[in-house]
Design an enzyme around this catalytic site. Structure first.
Site, mmCIF file in Angstrom:
data_model
loop_
_atom_site.group_PDB
_atom_site.id
_atom_site.type_symbol
_atom_site.label_atom_id
_atom_site.label_comp_id
_atom_site.label_asym_id
_atom_site.label_seq_id
_atom_site.Cartn_x
_atom_site.Cartn_y
_atom_site.Cartn_z
ATOM 1 C CG HIS A 14 -0.538 0.119 2.441
ATOM 2 N ND1 HIS A 14 -0.716 0.918 3.516
ATOM 3 C CD2 HIS A 14 0.808 -0.083 2.826
ATOM 4 C CE1 HIS A 14 -0.381 0.942 4.430
ATOM 5 N NE2 HIS A 14 0.875 0.370 4.285
ATOM 6 C CB CYS A 33 4.191 5.224 4.858
ATOM 7 S SG CYS A 33 4.604 4.172 6.371
ATOM 8 C CG HIS A 39 5.256 0.836 2.430
ATOM 9 N ND1 HIS A 39 4.541 1.974 2.266
ATOM 10 C CD2 HIS A 39 5.027 0.475 3.651
ATOM 11 C CE1 HIS A 39 3.513 1.984 3.038
ATOM 12 N NE2 HIS A 39 3.817 1.079 4.059
ATOM 13 C CG HIS A 41 3.192 -3.272 6.233
ATOM 14 N ND1 HIS A 41 4.009 -2.932 7.199
ATOM 15 C CD2 HIS A 41 2.491 -2.350 5.556
ATOM 16 C CE1 HIS A 41 3.824 -1.369 6.824
ATOM 17 N NE2 HIS A 41 2.898 -0.917 6.054
ATOM 18 C CG ASP A 79 -1.953 -13.461 0.722
ATOM 19 O OD1 ASP A 79 -1.159 -12.927 1.197
ATOM 20 O OD2 ASP A 79 -1.772 -14.944 0.367
ATOM 21 C CG HIS A 80 1.116 -12.390 -2.409
ATOM 22 N ND1 HIS A 80 0.574 -13.321 -1.352
ATOM 23 C CD2 HIS A 80 2.408 -12.478 -2.266
ATOM 24 C CE1 HIS A 80 1.896 -13.872 -0.830
ATOM 25 N NE2 HIS A 80 2.743 -13.061 -1.408
ATOM 26 C CD GLU A 125 1.090 -0.620 9.199
ATOM 27 O OE1 GLU A 125 0.410 -0.005 8.245
ATOM 28 O OE2 GLU A 125 2.007 0.330 9.718
#
Length: 136
Positions: A14, A33, A39, A41, A79-80, A125
């Site tokens: 995100h 960020c 970037h 997590h 996810d991903h 996070e």
């Protein structure tokens, strides 16, 4: 009242960026960020439901079913993925962990059995940063 928690994991990218601000203000508020190249997590998701144990099974809710609901309604969407671009329930929202926890709550509530309540979403996070949402 008994509380039951299922833990799931997902990876997502995100960017924290407010389009109403200039680049300097975004960088001042969001720092790294706000990186234009995004970037990521490794999120840990704790979903807690509450209710009374069933007399026949002793379960508040079938954990396998809870896992399936979380997988189908949340993890498969996140996810991903790029939270800013790929996730329908985050469209038009700033992709903070706080807003993501609220979005996850809203995705899960309609799919839970009538005899249980969603109690909390806890979303890590990083190992040092997490949010909790109780539906308020």
């Amino acid at each position: 009242m008994v509380y039951l928690t299922r833990v799931e994991h997902f990876n997502a990218a995100h960017k924290l960026y407010n389009p109403n601000w200039d680049e300097a203000k975004n960088e001042a508020v969001f720092g790294k960020c706000a990186n234009e190249n995004w970037h990521g997590h490794n999120y840990e998701l704790y979903v807690t439901v509450k209710g009374q144990p069933d007399e026949d099974t002793g379960f508040v809710f079938d954990v396998k079913r809870l896992s399936t609901i979380i997988q189908e309604r949340v993890i498969e969407k996140l996810d991903h993925r790029n939270l800013n671009m790929d996730v329908d329930f985050m469209a038009g929202k700033l992709c903070s962990t706080e807003n993501l926890a609220i979005g996850i709550w809203k995705e899960l509530v309609p799919h839970l059995a009538a005899n249980i309540q969603l109690h909390a979403i806890k979303l890590y996070e990083t190992p040092k940063i997490y949010v909790e949402y109780f539906g308020e």
